[in-house]
Design an enzyme around this catalytic site. Structure first.
Site, PDB file in Angstrom:
ATOM      1  N   CYS A 121      20.391  -3.797  40.279  1.00 19.02           N
ATOM      2  CA  CYS A 121      20.224  -4.285  38.912  1.00 19.02           C
ATOM      3  C   CYS A 121      18.742  -4.363  38.540  1.00 19.02           C
ATOM      4  CB  CYS A 121      20.862  -5.666  38.762  1.00 19.02           C
ATOM      5  SG  CYS A 121      22.678  -5.622  38.773  1.00 19.02           S
ATOM      6  N   CYS A 202      22.882  -2.019  35.578  1.00 15.21           N
ATOM      7  CA  CYS A 202      23.200  -3.431  35.376  1.00 15.21           C
ATOM      8  C   CYS A 202      21.913  -4.224  35.197  1.00 15.21           C
ATOM      9  CB  CYS A 202      24.020  -3.988  36.543  1.00 15.21           C
ATOM     10  SG  CYS A 202      23.239  -3.821  38.160  1.00 15.21           S
TER      11      CYS A 202
END
Length: 305
Positions: A121, A202
């Site tokens: 992420c 993400c």
């Protein structure tokens, strides 16, 4: 009377046999004609497949295998369970002996499944018309990954391939450009790879765009504008940071308030993303200044004492 019945039966058997022979002959003829037609198409294919783009990269197998082994051993040993030979075979099967204008996403699906791996992420960095700059940046800053920094993109970056229905099944002379046919091996591959990269993103994601383009920094027809932006998952991605980079000393065609950037922001807002846009993101601009250290755009503000 029995003699006449016997003759009738003989004639019936003869007619039946003749019918069977005719049917078999028709089937053989159909097979031969199909073979000739197929052979004919294969025979003319080298003349038909004179494309405008460069042909398949020489020693493609060695290039792909070498990059694969280098990636999983030198860069990301945690991916050491990837089978590079199987990955190469899957790539080859996607295009060899196939019409290079008739490639489908199904052809590449086994490859995509073999090479997929998680993207941490906050590290995903997308780009459009900033290829050289964005990759110089990711090489100097390991906190970000472009598609070309993943296993799939690393293997395929600046490499070309396409098939041919006739032997040897690979066209080393030329491959079709997107303008010649959209379903060519390169276009289908990068569209699928870009979709997979976007779906894996993400946290906070970044996109680096070119603010010196007269036509506008954001283009709906680009891979980012047509595929990646629509495959970002609002449930996984919290923010989109736009880095609008202008060439040092070059034209300043667009800023964050520009028409195309506002169009991009509108699309992102409709998909419920939070957006931050920054003109000439300083860490990237400093990298640009390595080649232009004396330019006024590269002078740091200093306070005199």
């Amino acid at each position: 009377m029995p003699l006449q019945q016997g003759s009738a039966r003989t004639r019936q058997r003869t007619v039946l046999l003749v019918g069977i022979v005719v049917l078999l002959a028709a089937l053989v003829l159909a097979v031969v004609l199909a073979s000739l037609l197929t052979h004919g198409r294969h025979g003319v294919s080298p003349k038909m497949l004179k494309w405008k783009d460069t042909g398949t990269t020489k020693n493609l197998q060695e290039v792909i295998l070498g990059r694969c082994y280098n990636y999983i051993t030198a860069h990301y040993p945690e991916l050491g369970d990837k089978d590079c030979l199987k990955i190469w075979e899957s790539l080859k099967d996607a295009f060899i002996y196939k019409n290079p204008c008739n490639i489908t996403s199904e052809d590449y699906q086994p490859l995509m499944e073999l090479v997929s791996h998680p993207i941490p992420c906050n590290k995903s960095l997308f780009w459009s018309k900033t290829g050289d700059l964005v990759h110089r940046y990711t090489k100097s800053n390991q906190n970000f990954l472009t598609l070309e920094d993943t296993l799939l993109g690393y293997m395929a970056d600046r490499v070309s391939w396409c098939g041919d229905p006739s032997a040897p099944g690979i066209n080393y002379e030329s491959c079709p450009k997107r303008s010649e046919c959209e379903s060519n091996p390169s276009s289908v591959f990068w569209k699928m790879a870009s979709k997979m990269f976007a779906e894996a993103a993400c946290g906070v994601v970044q996109v680096m765009l070119n603010g010196s383009l007269e036509a506008g920094a954001f283009r709906s027809s680009s891979i980012f504008g047509s595929i990646e932006i629509f495959n970002l998952n609002p449930d996984k991605v919290s923010e989109v940071h736009i880095w609008l980079m202008q060439d040092i000393g070059g034209p300043q065609s667009e800023s964050c308030s520009g028409h195309s950037i506002q169009k991009l922001i509108s699309i992102l807002e409709e998909r419920n993303f939070k957006i931050i846009c920054e003109d000439n993101y300083r860490p990237v601009q400093l990298l640009q200044c390595v080649h232009n250290p004396d330019h006024t755009d590269c002078r740091l503000c200093t306070n005199s004492t």
